[in-house]
Design an enzyme around this catalytic site. Structure first.
Site: not given
Ligand SMILES: CCCCC/C=C\CCC/C=C/CC(=O)SCCNC(=O)CCNC(=O)[C@H](O)C(C)(C)COP(=O)(O)OP(=O)(O)OC[C@H]1O[C@@H](n2cnc3c(N)ncnc32)[C@H](O)[C@@H]1OP(=O)(O)O
Length: 338
Positions: A143, A188, A211-212
């Site tokens: 997400l 996601g 990994n939430e």
């Molecule tokens: C008790 C009641 C409970 C009810 C609760 C209900 C719901 C809550 C749960 C909600 C569910 C959420 C599910 C999700 O999907 S949360 C998102 C989780 N994602 C991550 O943790 C991934 C994070 N990203 C990474 O680990 C890495 O980016 C990578 C995918 C491994 C890729 O690495 P790499 O190629 O080295 O790229 P960068 O790390 O340099 O990233 C480039 C750029 O992109 C931005 N970014 C990365 N991921 C995200 C993201 N998910 N969303 C927004 N932006 C992201 C990162 O910050 C970099 O940006 P800048 O270049 O601008 O700095």
């Protein structure tokens, strides 16, 4: 940017997103009405026009839709570049590649486009769907975190509703679905691949998993149900609490993915697996899938509004906002340090 302008931008984006969904509904009807043959060209490219770039009058909108529909019957739906969708006319297998740089994160607009395209491929009678990515080393980062950080509540609700919609469509899809996981697939991203019937992952320094907890958030019940259905209860218990990100070899060992092959063999492996699945009578295969998945689908279908309310109340808590803010800052820091 002031809160008022942020709110205004969010409202505009939401309106655009809703409009584009409505446009699509008209479009699919017009498309059928034109009597165009699905798969009229081999590997015809279908690019989704899911972002309406301006608010048009109903008349103008309709004539634009008709014009676009005429074009689509031959080749293409428009200008949007977030998805690259092609269909092999001989097999009826579609390939949908996510191409939303930098990390294919699921924003409201991206999820809307994915829903639209699933509907379209289904109504065109596609038999198989391969979901992959055009970005090197990234399947999807899950997400879009900025959708959940300091959100506008109306948009946040729409965002979650659209994610539910996408999960419901994909998890129960009549098509044979195969994930071609050529890059990282956290949270996601992992959910989307688990919705598929088969997962082929590239070997290498990649990770996949829910990994939430590492973000200080909790995967909702339908995420964890999907994981339990994939790897079993005990493994899911461990994985969810630890926020475990598996290497490809670990993932195949616990059944989170079905095959791990060298990157350059992913496409061929997906193709041969699809060919095997296509030999099975479609109706029997889909009913078998639903027998196993319907109870999980029903659990969300019966509680959708409650699930949205829970999500919104959880995500907007001060402590959760703080965790998300810190996680985002760490991601940005790491990206800057590269
Ligand atoms: C008790 C009641 C409970 C009810 C609760 C209900 C719901 C809550 C749960 C909600 C569910 C959420 C599910 C999700 O999907 S949360 C998102 C989780 N994602 C991550 O943790 C991934 C994070 N990203 C990474 O680990 C890495 O980016 C990578 C995918 C491994 C890729 O690495 P790499 O190629 O080295 O790229 P960068 O790390 O340099 O990233 C480039 C750029 O992109 C931005 N970014 C990365 N991921 C995200 C993201 N998910 N969303 C927004 N932006 C992201 C990162 O910050 C970099 O940006 P800048 O270049 O601008 O700095």
């Amino acid at each position: 940017m002031s809160m008022a302008s942020k709110s205004m931008l969010n409202a505009q984006a939401l309106a655009r997103s809703r409009l584009s969904y409505r446009c699509y509904n008209h479009l699919s009807k017009i498309h059928v009405g034109l009597g165009s043959t699905p798969y009229s060209t081999k590997n015809s490219k279908v690019t989704a026009s899911h972002q309406a770039h301006s608010l048009l009058s109903p008349c103008k909108l309709l004539s634009q839709q008709k014009a676009t529909a005429r074009k689509f019957s031959q080749r293409s739906l428009g200008q949007d570049n977030l998805l690259d969708v092609s269909v092999d006319s001989s097999s009826g297998v579609a390939t949908l590649k996510m191409q939303k740089p930098p990390v294919n994160s699921f924003s409201l607009e991206f999820l809307t486009s994915l829903c639209i395209n699933l509907d379209k491929l289904h109504s065109d009678g596609c038999r198989g769907l391969v979901i992959g990515s055009s970005l090197p080393k990234i399947f999807s980062a899950g997400l879009e975190i900025t959708e959940m950080y300091q959100p506008d509540e109306a948009r946040l609700r729409e965002f979650w509703r659209t994610l539910q919609e996408f999960w419901i469509k994909l998890y129960g899809s009549q098509m044979i679905t195969i994930a071609a996981i050529t890059g990282h697939s956290p949270a996601g991203g992992c959910l989307v691949s688990m919705c598929c019937d088969h997962r082929v992952m590239a070997d290498g320094k990649l990770t996949i998993g829910l990994n939430e907890t590492l973000l200080g958030i909790v995967a909702p019940r339908w995420f964890s149900d999907t994981l339990i259905n994939t790897v079993g209860h005990r493994e899911a218990e461990r994985a969810l609490q630890l926020g475990k990100l598996y290497s490809p070899q670990e993932a195949v060992a616990v059944g989170l993915v079905d095959q791990v092959v060298p990157l350059e063999s992913v496409a061929a492996t997906v193709e041969s697996t699809m060919a095997q699945w296509l030999k099975i009578p479609s109706h029997a295969r889909h009913l078998s899938k639903l027998q196993l998945r319907q109870p999980t689908l029903d659990r969300l279908l019966h509680t959708r509004q409650e699930d949205i309310d829970n999500f919104v109340s959880f995500i907007t808590k001060e402590s959760i906002q703080k965790s998300l803010g810190m996680y985002l800052a760490a991601l940005k820091q790491r990206s800057k340090a590269k």
